[in-house]
Design a protein around this motif. Structure first.
Motif, short mmCIF file in Angstrom:
data_model
loop_
_atom_site.label_atom_id
_atom_site.label_comp_id
_atom_site.label_asym_id
_atom_site.label_seq_id
_atom_site.Cartn_x
_atom_site.Cartn_y
_atom_site.Cartn_z
N GLN A 133 5.34 -11.31 5.26
CA GLN A 133 5.55 -10.20 6.19
C GLN A 133 6.17 -8.99 5.50
O GLN A 133 5.74 -7.86 5.68
N ARG A 134 7.20 -9.26 4.71
CA ARG A 134 7.88 -8.15 4.05
C ARG A 134 6.99 -7.51 2.98
O ARG A 134 6.96 -6.28 2.84
N ALA A 135 6.23 -8.32 2.26
CA ALA A 135 5.32 -7.77 1.25
C ALA A 135 4.26 -6.89 1.91
O ALA A 135 3.89 -5.84 1.37
N THR A 136 3.78 -7.30 3.08
CA THR A 136 2.79 -6.50 3.80
C THR A 136 3.37 -5.15 4.19
O THR A 136 2.71 -4.11 4.06
N GLU A 137 4.61 -5.14 4.66
CA GLU A 137 5.27 -3.87 5.00
C GLU A 137 5.39 -2.97 3.79
O GLU A 137 5.13 -1.76 3.87
N ILE A 138 5.80 -3.54 2.66
CA ILE A 138 5.99 -2.73 1.45
C ILE A 138 4.66 -2.19 0.95
O ILE A 138 4.56 -1.04 0.50
N LEU A 139 3.59 -2.99 1.06
CA LEU A 139 2.26 -2.51 0.68
C LEU A 139 1.87 -1.31 1.54
O LEU A 139 1.37 -0.29 1.03
N MET A 140 2.11 -1.40 2.84
CA MET A 140 1.69 -0.35 3.76
C MET A 140 2.48 0.94 3.55
O MET A 140 1.92 2.03 3.58
N THR A 141 3.78 0.83 3.32
CA THR A 141 4.58 2.05 3.10
C THR A 141 4.37 2.60 1.69
O THR A 141 4.30 3.82 1.50
N GLY A 142 4.25 1.72 0.71
CA GLY A 142 4.09 2.16 -0.67
C GLY A 142 2.80 2.92 -0.89
O GLY A 142 2.76 3.90 -1.66
N LEU A 143 1.73 2.50 -0.23
CA LEU A 143 0.44 3.18 -0.41
C LEU A 143 0.42 4.56 0.25
O LEU A 143 -0.49 5.35 -0.01
N ARG A 144 1.40 4.86 1.07
CA ARG A 144 1.50 6.21 1.64
C ARG A 144 1.99 7.22 0.60
O ARG A 144 1.83 8.42 0.78
N THR A 145 2.58 6.73 -0.48
CA THR A 145 3.16 7.62 -1.48
C THR A 145 2.19 7.89 -2.62
O THR A 145 1.31 7.07 -2.91
#
Length: 359
Positions: free
Chosen positions: A293-305
């Motif tokens: 779950q946490r890795a999915t969140e980080i993937l989603m926010t990180g790809l915004r940058t």
């Protein structure tokens, strides 16, 4: 081991609810600031007990309208944070502010209490548009607050909204915003000499005053062209989907997956204790998050940058590599220096891409 945690503090009070706003906020002419302060101090004590004396690289007061807060209350909250945590000497301390709520004297008091960055809710430099959006200020007041903050020597950011509708009948006499209007707005923003700005496409959220109107919104293709026009016209470089210029350290840390404590009503947090991630809300202990779950969140926010997301083992484990390879062949994603990032084309399709990337 106690890991560093960023801190977000929500200040829910507003003079007036804006017509587009779906954030948690309360219209209140005379908030009980002592009660609010005591709630935040209680949450500071709670999290200090849970996490320990963590290093704090950033503190962000969001809202609502944090600039309504008495500076004495603000100073007491900062003092409590310094007492319970290791607030870094170079800690980025940001306060959101609305024009019309902050004069030069109070700005100096906030700075004396620790503020070194201000995020100003301008939204538009057009008085007609500001009235439509339900803002309490005019363009002159926005320009004045920006100049005061710049003169005070702190870092200054400002928020703007684009993609405004035409109305039926037309409260915006000139009709819906055009690509030329957006370029003109960007040229005016360039003259402000900001080090950072955020550009948000207007979203009509259920339950807001705008949702009850018969709005004629620009279509997706026009909004995509507006987005591209912003990138071409603003003098500040894009570093995240909606953000330009010198990065906000707080938000950059969060997008990169760093832990953060959320305090105040409705404030979300992602806390890391002894290797376990916790999802928290309103300053209280929440529920455990799995590594996936946490890795999915980080993937989603990180790809915004613009720099993308670091391909850690946890991120690599959740990715659908077939979808990644297809996106790379379509020039929507790229991998460089062990980071996965969206290309210029990919940014425009990011929501659709993200759905496909997690296996």
């Amino acid at each position: 081991m106690v890991v560093p945690h960023n801190i977000y503090i929500h200040v829910p009070f507003c003079i007036k609810k804006c017509n587009y706003c779906a954030f948690y906020s309360t219209v209140c002419s005379a908030p009980d600031w002592e009660d609010y302060k005591n709630q935040i101090l209680s949450q500071i004590n709670f999290w200090a007990g849970k996490i320990g004396r963590a290093d704090v690289p950033t503190i962000f007061f969001g809202g609502g309208t944090p600039s309504l807060m008495p500076t004495k209350i603000f100073a007491e909250i900062i003092a409590a944070l310094r007492e319970k945590f290791n607030v870094a000497p170079d800690c980025e301390i940001t306060i959101e502010a609305n024009p019309g709520t902050l004069n030069a004297a109070r700005l100096q008091e906030f700075i004396a209490a620790g503020v070194n960055r201000i995020s100003i809710g301008v939204q538009s430099l057009n008085d007609e548009e500001l009235k439509f959006l339900g803002r309490i200020h005019d363009a002159a007041a926005a320009r004045e607050l920006i100049a005061k903050a710049q003169g005070a020597g702190i870092r200054v950011s400002a928020d703007f909204i684009y993609g405004l509708p035409g109305l039926s009948p037309g409260a915006l006499a000139k009709g819906e915003q055009t690509i030329a209007d957006v370029r003109a707005m960007c040229r005016e923003i360039n003259k402000l000499n900001l080090e950072h700005c955020s550009m948000y496409e207007l979203s009509i959220e259920p339950g807001t005053p705008l949702a009850r109107q018969n709005l004629r919104m620009p279509d997706n293709e026009i909004c995509a062209q507006m987005y591209e026009a912003i990138g071409e016209t603003l003098s500040l470089p894009r570093y995240e989907v909606s953000n330009y210029g010198t990065p906000c350290k707080h938000n950059a840390n969060i997008w990169d997956g760093a832990p953060y404590i959320g305090m105040g009503q409705s404030a979300a947090g992602r806390v890391l204790i002894d290797g376990q991630w916790w999802e928290t809300k309103s300053g209280c202990e929440g529920q455990m998050l799995s590594k996936r779950q946490r890795a999915t969140e980080i993937l989603m926010t990180g790809l915004r940058t613009a720099r993308g997301v670091k391909l850690t083992p946890e991120i690599r484990d959740i990715i659908d590599w077939g979808a990644v390879e297809l996106a790379i062949s379509n020039e929507q994603l790229e991998i460089k220096d062990n980071r996965l990032s969206a290309t210029k084309n990919g940014i425009l399709l990011l929501d659709n891409l993200l759905v496909k990337l997690v296996k």
